[in-house]
Scaffold this motif. Sequence first.
Motif, PDB file in Angstrom:
ATOM      1  N   PRO A   1      -7.691   1.156   7.165  1.00  0.00           N
ATOM      2  CA  PRO A   1      -8.766   2.014   6.282  1.00  0.00           C
ATOM      3  C   PRO A   1      -8.311   2.279   4.741  1.00  0.00           C
ATOM      4  CG  PRO A   1      -9.096   2.799   8.465  1.00  0.00           C
ATOM      5  CD  PRO A   1      -7.784   1.939   8.302  1.00  0.00           C
ATOM      6  N   LEU A   2      -8.820   2.175   3.777  1.00  0.00           N
ATOM      7  CA  LEU A   2      -8.310   2.511   2.536  1.00  0.00           C
ATOM      8  C   LEU A   2      -9.020   3.676   1.828  1.00  0.00           C
ATOM      9  CD1 LEU A   2      -7.395  -1.109   0.979  1.00  0.00           C
ATOM     10  CD2 LEU A   2      -5.988   0.417   2.542  1.00  0.00           C
TER      11      LEU A   2
ATOM     12  N   LEU B   1       0.884  -1.226  -0.002  1.00  0.00           N
ATOM     13  CA  LEU B   1       0.025   0.069  -0.026  1.00  0.00           C
ATOM     14  C   LEU B   1       0.877   1.372  -0.052  1.00  0.00           C
ATOM     15  CD1 LEU B   1      -2.785  -1.242   2.660  1.00  0.00           C
ATOM     16  CD2 LEU B   1      -2.955  -1.282   0.150  1.00  0.00           C
ATOM     17  N   VAL B   2       0.241   2.306  -0.606  1.00  0.00           N
ATOM     18  CA  VAL B   2       0.948   3.722  -0.527  1.00  0.00           C
ATOM     19  C   VAL B   2       0.115   4.548   0.036  1.00  0.00           C
ATOM     20  CG1 VAL B   2       1.860   5.445  -2.222  1.00  0.00           C
ATOM     21  CG2 VAL B   2       1.516   2.996  -3.070  1.00  0.00           C
ATOM     22  N   ARG B   3       0.900   5.311   1.189  1.00  0.00           N
ATOM     23  CA  ARG B   3       0.268   6.204   1.832  1.00  0.00           C
ATOM     24  C   ARG B   3      -0.195   7.670   1.013  1.00  0.00           C
ATOM     25  NH1 ARG B   3      -0.883   7.405   7.317  1.00  0.00           N
ATOM     26  NH2 ARG B   3       0.556   6.016   8.210  1.00  0.00           N
TER      27      ARG B   3
ATOM     28  N   VAL C   1      -9.345  -4.841  -3.245  1.00  0.00           N
ATOM     29  CA  VAL C   1      -8.373  -6.046  -2.477  1.00  0.00           C
ATOM     30  C   VAL C   1      -9.317  -7.358  -2.544  1.00  0.00           C
ATOM     31  CG1 VAL C   1      -7.159  -6.525  -0.546  1.00  0.00           C
ATOM     32  CG2 VAL C   1      -6.843  -4.178  -1.347  1.00  0.00           C
ATOM     33  N   GLY C   2     -10.511  -7.116  -1.964  1.00  0.00           N
ATOM     34  CA  GLY C   2     -11.242  -8.081  -1.498  1.00  0.00           C
ATOM     35  C   GLY C   2     -11.569  -8.850  -2.852  1.00  0.00           C
ATOM     36  N   MET C   3     -11.716  -8.345  -4.080  1.00  0.00           N
ATOM     37  CA  MET C   3     -12.139  -9.266  -5.255  1.00  0.00           C
ATOM     38  C   MET C   3     -10.894  -9.796  -5.689  1.00  0.00           C
ATOM     39  SD  MET C   3     -13.764  -7.862  -8.876  1.00  0.00           S
ATOM     40  CE  MET C   3     -15.368  -7.325  -8.186  1.00  0.00           C
ATOM     41  N   ALA C   4      -9.782  -9.094  -5.651  1.00  0.00           N
ATOM     42  CA  ALA C   4      -8.376  -9.881  -5.870  1.00  0.00           C
ATOM     43  C   ALA C   4      -8.131 -11.161  -5.028  1.00  0.00           C
ATOM     44  CB  ALA C   4      -7.322  -9.028  -5.695  1.00  0.00           C
ATOM     45  N   ARG C   5      -8.423 -11.140  -3.761  1.00  0.00           N
ATOM     46  CA  ARG C   5      -8.355 -12.072  -2.898  1.00  0.00           C
ATOM     47  C   ARG C   5      -9.104 -13.250  -3.113  1.00  0.00           C
ATOM     48  NH1 ARG C   5      -6.711 -16.081  -0.448  1.00  0.00           N
ATOM     49  NH2 ARG C   5      -6.164 -16.230   1.817  1.00  0.00           N
TER      50      ARG C   5
ATOM     51  N   GLY D   1      -3.434  11.193   3.665  1.00  0.00           N
ATOM     52  CA  GLY D   1      -3.082  10.460   4.779  1.00  0.00           C
ATOM     53  C   GLY D   1      -3.848   8.905   4.915  1.00  0.00           C
ATOM     54  N   LEU D   2      -4.627   8.487   3.974  1.00  0.00           N
ATOM     55  CA  LEU D   2      -5.027   7.315   3.964  1.00  0.00           C
ATOM     56  C   LEU D   2      -4.073   6.363   3.223  1.00  0.00           C
ATOM     57  CD1 LEU D   2      -8.815   6.924   3.583  1.00  0.00           C
ATOM     58  CD2 LEU D   2      -7.456   6.590   5.821  1.00  0.00           C
TER      59      LEU D   2
END
Lengths: 219, 219
Positions: A123-124, A29-31, A132-136, A39-40
């Motif tokens: 939190p994204l 992930l990247v901030r 991410v959920g779909m990739a998983r 910031g997220l």
Amino acid sequence: MQIAPKTNAAVSTDVVIFTIRAGRLSVLLVRRQNAPYAGLWSLPGGLVGEGEALEDSALRILLEKTGVQGVYLEQLYTFGQPGRDPRGRVLTVAYYALVPYDRLHVRGGVERLDWFPEDELPPLAFDHRQIVGMARRRLSGKLHYSTIALQFMPEAFTLSELQGVYETLLGERLDKRNFRKRLQALDCLEDTGKRYNGGNHRPARLYRAKSPGEVRIIR
Amino acid sequence: MQIAPKTNAAVSTDVVIFTIRAGRLSVLLVRRQNAPYAGLWSLPGGLVGEGEALEDSALRILLEKTGVQGVYLEQLYTFGQPGRDPRGRVLTVAYYALVPYDRLHVRGGVERLDWFPEDELPPLAFDHRQIVGMARRRLSGKLHYSTIALQFMPEAFTLSELQGVYETLLGERLDKRNFRKRLQALDCLEDTGKRYNGGNHRPARLYRAKSPGEVRIIR
């Protein structure tokens, strides 16, 4: 003749970069520094260049963020819900990539990049949690009918290491004997002739994938 | 703040609408009236409306072209190769739909619409040949690990009819006894209590899907 700009959308690609790190499936992930969602954390991504193919854009992001190329990359899904980006209509073509951890140059903690276990995400921004959920789910599905898990392995590995990767991805312990029987039936590994001498046990054979780049469908 | 229009693309959806017609897997095509590719056949599709979700756009096209709703629809892949449309950058989010033939209002031959067997397509506009090919592969893949074939069936059907659909999709003859054994293990059908009285054979039981809308993954 130009097409009437009924929907003129900005187009981005976002890449779910998976690796297995300390026995856990993890995501890079990247901030975010700028609004919206400053910031997220978010998926690595960016706008597709003019004249740039979608996959080339995903490969570019992968290379920029991880220094890695030549790994497994697959288009996942396109997210285009109106309002998903407060700045205007932005379509994102999501990809996912599988990277063996030993190939990674960037190991997190630098340049606002870090790895997070897939089941403990912060939190994204945007709809990135959904991506991410779909990739998983895609990855879990493919585990059952393809040799995709090999894409996480380094050049040479023991059968115990491979079993560990399957156990991480499936979230359950596997019976060693059954696992090895099924592997043998797949005929996807070859003996490197070398052995791994790691501690108390007797040296374990090191294997490699027969066709490292290929994900074979199992029928 | 507006995103810098690095890539501002027109966005369309195209839908590969499959049915089984006279024992052949078939695709609905539209003959193009305007340039580019005037006179060639193409997938039903169109530009996504401003503020319209991608899937809603695909559902709209499906309804407009076939009069059908409530059938299986899945996002397939996004095609965005620069130059794929000579008029400018157009991204198309491709979907595929499976329609039971008895649900179709439009049966071809009208309004420049017609059904073509999937293995005897005419030359297609744009990259639509490639899109159909990918949809066909996705469908073939899912046959092996899901109950997707049921999406082609009418409300009630005999086991022989279902076997015929599998044989069409797989392109091979199946052993009746094995087929029925595997079906039984899936536990996805229920007896309607009615029988089909069709000709010389003794009346065959009519079945229906237990969860008509659902495609179950088989592990």
